[in-house]
Design a protein around this motif. Structure first.
Motif, PDB file in Angstrom:
ATOM      1  N   GLY A  36      -6.669  29.193 -15.251  1.00 40.79           N
ATOM      2  CA  GLY A  36      -7.859  28.733 -14.543  1.00 40.79           C
ATOM      3  C   GLY A  36      -8.650  29.933 -14.071  1.00 40.79           C
ATOM      4  O   GLY A  36      -8.361  31.069 -14.452  1.00 40.79           O
ATOM      5  N   ALA A  37      -9.656  29.685 -13.230  1.00 38.76           N
ATOM      6  CA  ALA A  37     -10.502  30.762 -12.733  1.00 38.76           C
ATOM      7  C   ALA A  37      -9.845  31.435 -11.526  1.00 38.76           C
ATOM      8  O   ALA A  37      -9.169  30.795 -10.719  1.00 38.76           O
ATOM      9  CB  ALA A  37     -11.869  30.207 -12.342  1.00 38.76           C
ATOM     10  N   GLU A  38     -10.024  32.724 -11.435  1.00 43.63           N
ATOM     11  CA  GLU A  38      -9.659  33.565 -10.278  1.00 43.63           C
ATOM     12  C   GLU A  38      -8.263  33.260  -9.740  1.00 43.63           C
ATOM     13  O   GLU A  38      -7.281  33.431 -10.444  1.00 43.63           O
ATOM     14  CB  GLU A  38     -10.768  33.472  -9.225  1.00 43.63           C
ATOM     15  CG  GLU A  38     -12.074  34.016  -9.831  1.00 43.63           C
ATOM     16  CD  GLU A  38     -13.227  34.174  -8.892  1.00 43.63           C
ATOM     17  OE1 GLU A  38     -13.195  33.639  -7.762  1.00 43.63           O
ATOM     18  OE2 GLU A  38     -14.188  34.856  -9.301  1.00 43.63           O
ATOM     19  N   ASP A  39      -8.152  32.782  -8.497  1.00 38.33           N
ATOM     20  CA  ASP A  39      -6.819  32.572  -7.899  1.00 38.33           C
ATOM     21  C   ASP A  39      -6.178  31.252  -8.335  1.00 38.33           C
ATOM     22  O   ASP A  39      -5.104  30.908  -7.847  1.00 38.33           O
ATOM     23  CB  ASP A  39      -6.933  32.622  -6.369  1.00 38.33           C
ATOM     24  CG  ASP A  39      -7.445  33.983  -5.902  1.00 38.33           C
ATOM     25  OD1 ASP A  39      -6.909  35.006  -6.363  1.00 38.33           O
ATOM     26  OD2 ASP A  39      -8.404  34.016  -5.109  1.00 38.33           O
ATOM     27  N   GLU A  40      -6.847  30.515  -9.156  1.00 38.52           N
ATOM     28  CA  GLU A  40      -6.326  29.246  -9.709  1.00 38.52           C
ATOM     29  C   GLU A  40      -6.008  28.240  -8.596  1.00 38.52           C
ATOM     30  O   GLU A  40      -5.097  27.428  -8.714  1.00 38.52           O
ATOM     31  CB  GLU A  40      -5.134  29.505 -10.634  1.00 38.52           C
ATOM     32  CG  GLU A  40      -5.530  30.433 -11.787  1.00 38.52           C
ATOM     33  CD  GLU A  40      -4.478  30.605 -12.876  1.00 38.52           C
ATOM     34  OE1 GLU A  40      -3.300  30.284 -12.615  1.00 38.52           O
ATOM     35  OE2 GLU A  40      -4.850  31.029 -13.991  1.00 38.52           O
ATOM     36  N   VAL A  41      -6.780  28.325  -7.516  1.00 34.85           N
ATOM     37  CA  VAL A  41      -6.582  27.394  -6.390  1.00 34.85           C
ATOM     38  C   VAL A  41      -6.997  25.979  -6.800  1.00 34.85           C
ATOM     39  O   VAL A  41      -6.290  25.004  -6.536  1.00 34.85           O
ATOM     40  CB  VAL A  41      -7.405  27.873  -5.167  1.00 34.85           C
ATOM     41  CG1 VAL A  41      -7.379  26.833  -4.054  1.00 34.85           C
ATOM     42  CG2 VAL A  41      -6.866  29.204  -4.669  1.00 34.85           C
ATOM     43  N   THR A  42      -8.136  25.873  -7.472  1.00 32.12           N
ATOM     44  CA  THR A  42      -8.607  24.550  -7.901  1.00 32.12           C
ATOM     45  C   THR A  42      -7.684  23.966  -8.965  1.00 32.12           C
ATOM     46  O   THR A  42      -7.388  22.769  -8.951  1.00 32.12           O
ATOM     47  CB  THR A  42     -10.061  24.651  -8.404  1.00 32.12           C
ATOM     48  OG1 THR A  42     -10.886  25.029  -7.294  1.00 32.12           O
ATOM     49  CG2 THR A  42     -10.561  23.345  -8.979  1.00 32.12           C
ATOM     50  N   LEU A  43      -7.215  24.830  -9.867  1.00 31.60           N
ATOM     51  CA  LEU A  43      -6.263  24.377 -10.890  1.00 31.60           C
ATOM     52  C   LEU A  43      -5.048  23.724 -10.220  1.00 31.60           C
ATOM     53  O   LEU A  43      -4.639  22.614 -10.576  1.00 31.60           O
ATOM     54  CB  LEU A  43      -5.833  25.583 -11.740  1.00 31.60           C
ATOM     55  CG  LEU A  43      -4.751  25.363 -12.783  1.00 31.60           C
ATOM     56  CD1 LEU A  43      -5.220  24.416 -13.870  1.00 31.60           C
ATOM     57  CD2 LEU A  43      -4.328  26.689 -13.421  1.00 31.60           C
ATOM     58  N   ALA A  44      -4.476  24.402  -9.229  1.00 30.10           N
ATOM     59  CA  ALA A  44      -3.300  23.858  -8.539  1.00 30.10           C
ATOM     60  C   ALA A  44      -3.675  22.626  -7.719  1.00 30.10           C
ATOM     61  O   ALA A  44      -2.894  21.664  -7.626  1.00 30.10           O
ATOM     62  CB  ALA A  44      -2.690  24.932  -7.641  1.00 30.10           C
ATOM     63  N   ALA A  45      -4.869  22.636  -7.135  1.00 26.41           N
ATOM     64  CA  ALA A  45      -5.287  21.521  -6.277  1.00 26.41           C
ATOM     65  C   ALA A  45      -5.374  20.218  -7.066  1.00 26.41           C
ATOM     66  O   ALA A  45      -5.073  19.137  -6.533  1.00 26.41           O
ATOM     67  CB  ALA A  45      -6.640  21.839  -5.629  1.00 26.41           C
ATOM     68  N   ASN A  46      -5.799  20.315  -8.327  1.00 27.07           N
ATOM     69  CA  ASN A  46      -5.890  19.095  -9.144  1.00 27.07           C
ATOM     70  C   ASN A  46      -4.559  18.352  -9.154  1.00 27.07           C
ATOM     71  O   ASN A  46      -4.515  17.132  -9.003  1.00 27.07           O
ATOM     72  CB  ASN A  46      -6.285  19.450 -10.584  1.00 27.07           C
ATOM     73  CG  ASN A  46      -7.780  19.669 -10.751  1.00 27.07           C
ATOM     74  OD1 ASN A  46      -8.581  19.340  -9.872  1.00 27.07           O
ATOM     75  ND2 ASN A  46      -8.165  20.222 -11.892  1.00 27.07           N
ATOM     76  N   GLN A 268     -13.647  26.870 -13.964  1.00 26.38           N
ATOM     77  CA  GLN A 268     -14.993  27.351 -13.677  1.00 26.38           C
ATOM     78  C   GLN A 268     -15.093  27.885 -12.243  1.00 26.38           C
ATOM     79  O   GLN A 268     -14.826  29.030 -12.017  1.00 26.38           O
ATOM     80  CB  GLN A 268     -16.005  26.228 -13.985  1.00 26.38           C
ATOM     81  CG  GLN A 268     -16.232  26.049 -15.480  1.00 26.38           C
ATOM     82  CD  GLN A 268     -16.829  27.307 -16.103  1.00 26.38           C
ATOM     83  OE1 GLN A 268     -16.160  28.080 -16.786  1.00 26.38           O
ATOM     84  NE2 GLN A 268     -18.109  27.547 -15.853  1.00 26.38           N
ATOM     85  N   LEU A 269     -15.461  27.036 -11.279  1.00 24.12           N
ATOM     86  CA  LEU A 269     -15.612  27.507  -9.896  1.00 24.12           C
ATOM     87  C   LEU A 269     -14.294  27.337  -9.159  1.00 24.12           C
ATOM     88  O   LEU A 269     -13.895  26.210  -8.851  1.00 24.12           O
ATOM     89  CB  LEU A 269     -16.716  26.692  -9.203  1.00 24.12           C
ATOM     90  CG  LEU A 269     -16.899  26.991  -7.711  1.00 24.12           C
ATOM     91  CD1 LEU A 269     -17.432  28.412  -7.495  1.00 24.12           C
ATOM     92  CD2 LEU A 269     -17.824  25.957  -7.074  1.00 24.12           C
ATOM     93  N   ASP A 270     -13.630  28.463  -8.856  1.00 26.09           N
ATOM     94  CA  ASP A 270     -12.419  28.331  -8.053  1.00 26.09           C
ATOM     95  C   ASP A 270     -12.865  28.044  -6.621  1.00 26.09           C
ATOM     96  O   ASP A 270     -13.766  28.693  -6.097  1.00 26.09           O
ATOM     97  CB  ASP A 270     -11.575  29.606  -8.116  1.00 26.09           C
ATOM     98  CG  ASP A 270     -10.122  29.323  -7.780  1.00 26.09           C
ATOM     99  OD1 ASP A 270      -9.683  28.164  -7.956  1.00 26.09           O
ATOM    100  OD2 ASP A 270      -9.409  30.251  -7.329  1.00 26.09           O
ATOM    101  N   GLY A 271     -12.225  27.036  -6.012  1.00 31.67           N
ATOM    102  CA  GLY A 271     -12.698  26.573  -4.712  1.00 31.67           C
ATOM    103  C   GLY A 271     -13.415  25.242  -4.817  1.00 31.67           C
ATOM    104  O   GLY A 271     -13.745  24.631  -3.802  1.00 31.67           O
ATOM    105  N   ALA A 272     -13.675  24.784  -6.034  1.00 34.21           N
ATOM    106  CA  ALA A 272     -14.197  23.428  -6.220  1.00 34.21           C
ATOM    107  C   ALA A 272     -13.081  22.442  -5.851  1.00 34.21           C
ATOM    108  O   ALA A 272     -11.899  22.777  -5.907  1.00 34.21           O
ATOM    109  CB  ALA A 272     -14.623  23.221  -7.669  1.00 34.21           C
ATOM    110  N   PRO A 273     -13.462  21.223  -5.439  1.00 35.66           N
ATOM    111  CA  PRO A 273     -12.439  20.280  -4.997  1.00 35.66           C
ATOM    112  C   PRO A 273     -11.593  19.746  -6.140  1.00 35.66           C
ATOM    113  O   PRO A 273     -12.011  19.751  -7.302  1.00 35.66           O
ATOM    114  CB  PRO A 273     -13.263  19.139  -4.386  1.00 35.66           C
ATOM    115  CG  PRO A 273     -14.580  19.220  -5.061  1.00 35.66           C
ATOM    116  CD  PRO A 273     -14.818  20.675  -5.352  1.00 35.66           C
TER     117      PRO A 273
END
Ligand code: FNR
Length: 370
Positions: A36-46, A268-273
């Protein structure tokens, strides 16, 4: 959940297919697909967001017959899961999108082919005549975009899925570390005819096409272009990559046939919900005027059920079927689809739903105070 070692045994769920694929793929290809993008926070959040949602099962309902069939944009499907557009599938397996087309047809579900596919629009159409949509990236050169749309229409694709969350490519650091991700023969083949290859040696032609295609995506795309797109095609146009009520309302005003709530699988945008958390605001905003689909992190039949309960007409899966493709080619894609279908059917029986119709699957299935 602990992940079993799956090298010698058949995976029993979608998550285990990722492990099997990881063992088979070169590291750069695995990372391109998984990342995913950058820290993959959004990837994990999904994923995490699905796991936080609890279901409210009803009991003592006769569930001897559970009917998963439904429609998406009026098109009948065997169950409410579509195969999301994923670029360059020959990275995963030499049969690439052709194998996926055959598996989708056999399962009677919709394949959404990426503009960046490694087999052409026409090759995929010829591989299997199951229901297909075409995912569109808009090019600065409107004539190039128009040609893609016309080719998809002429090849029998039934809808255009315009991806709106890539004005520029997300910052995918796994790919930056590997530098060279793609073998020379895995290229976005839809553009072969657009590039003058006469002065380029055969070994470098793939790179030349990829280098031509990538920077031409149009960062100035606006709602006006959605109107333009609708004016050049009779295919329904869906917008993929919407995450807010404001944009959902604009999508309806601009004639979108449906909305795909998506954060591009966290690429794409890391930090997206997380998409499943964005879904309710979009369902509320469109008030039933268009169908709403969702993707991102769907790995279990219960995830599909949760998305339907929160108002989605259907869901898309991206990485899981590509893991199946990498692991076992067409058979692996078929098995991933079959596993998810079986899990959805079981989940519906266990919550007391006998059909995917909106009357049965609704917000009452979701625990609010969890
Ligand atoms: C994608 N996705 C994507 N989307 C799109 O509109 N056009 C594309 O070409 C691609 N390419 C692509 C490549 C790879 C390797 C991945 C993993 C994803 C995004 C895709 O359609 C979908 O939104 C996500 O994959 C959904 O999330 P999951 O199911 O992978 O968690």
């Amino acid at each position: 959940m602990p992940v079993r070692k799956v090298a010698d045994v058949e995976p029993v769920n979608l998550i285990e297919y990722e492990e099997l694929a990881r063992q088979k793929l070169p590291q750069p290809a695995y990372d391109f697909i998984a990342g995913g993008a950058e820290d993959e926070v959004t990837l994990a959040a999904n994923r995490a967001a699905f796991q936080r949602i609890q279901l409210r099962p009803r009991v003592l309902i006769d569930v001897s017959n559970v009917d998963l069939s439904t429609t998406v944009l009026g098109q009948p499907v065997d169950f409410p899961v579509l195969l999301a557009p994923v670029a360059l599938q020959r990275l995963a397996h030499p049969d690439g999108e052709l194998a996926v087309a055959r598996a989708a047809k056999a399962a009677a579900i919709i394949q959404v082919l990426s503009t960046m596919s490694s087999c052409t629009i026409e090759e995929v159409a010829a591989a299997a005549d199951g229901p297909k949509w075409f995912q569109l990236y808009c090019y600065r050169d409107k004539e190039v975009t128009k040609r893609l749309v016309q080719r998809a229409g002429a090849s029998g694709y039934r809808a255009l899925c315009l991806t709106v969350d890539v004005p520029r490519l997300g910052n995918r650091e796994r790919d930056l570390r590997h530098q060279r991700i793609f073998p020379p023969d895995v290229i976005p083949r839809n553009f072969v005819h657009e590039v003058d290859l006469s002065a380029i040696s055969p070994g470098d032609q793939g790179a030349a096409i990829a280098a031509w295609a990538a920077p031409l995506l149009d960062p100035s795309l606006t709602w006006r272009d959605v109107d333009w797109l609708r004016s050049i095609t009779s295919m329904p146009v869906l917008l993929k990559g919407i995450l807010t009520a404001e944009d959902a309302r604009l999508a309806v005003e601009h004639g979108a046939a449906a909305i795909v709530v998506s954060n591009h699988g966290g690429r794409q945008l890391d930090g997206a919900p997380a998409t499943i958390e964005a879904l309710p605001e979009i369902v509320a905003a469109v008030q039933g005027r268009v169908e709403v689909l969702v993707d991102g992190g769907i790995r279990r039949g219960t995830d599909v059920l949760k998305a339907l309960a929160l108002g989605a007409q259907a869901v898309l899966i991206g990485r899981p079927y590509v893991w199946g493709l990498a692991a076992e080619g067409e058979a692996g894609v078929s098995r991933v689809i079959a596993l998810l279908r079986a899990e959805l059917e079981l989940a519906m029986a266990l919550v007391g739903c006998t059909s995917t119709s909106i009357a049965e699957i609704g917000p009452g299935l979701i625990r609010r105070d969890a």
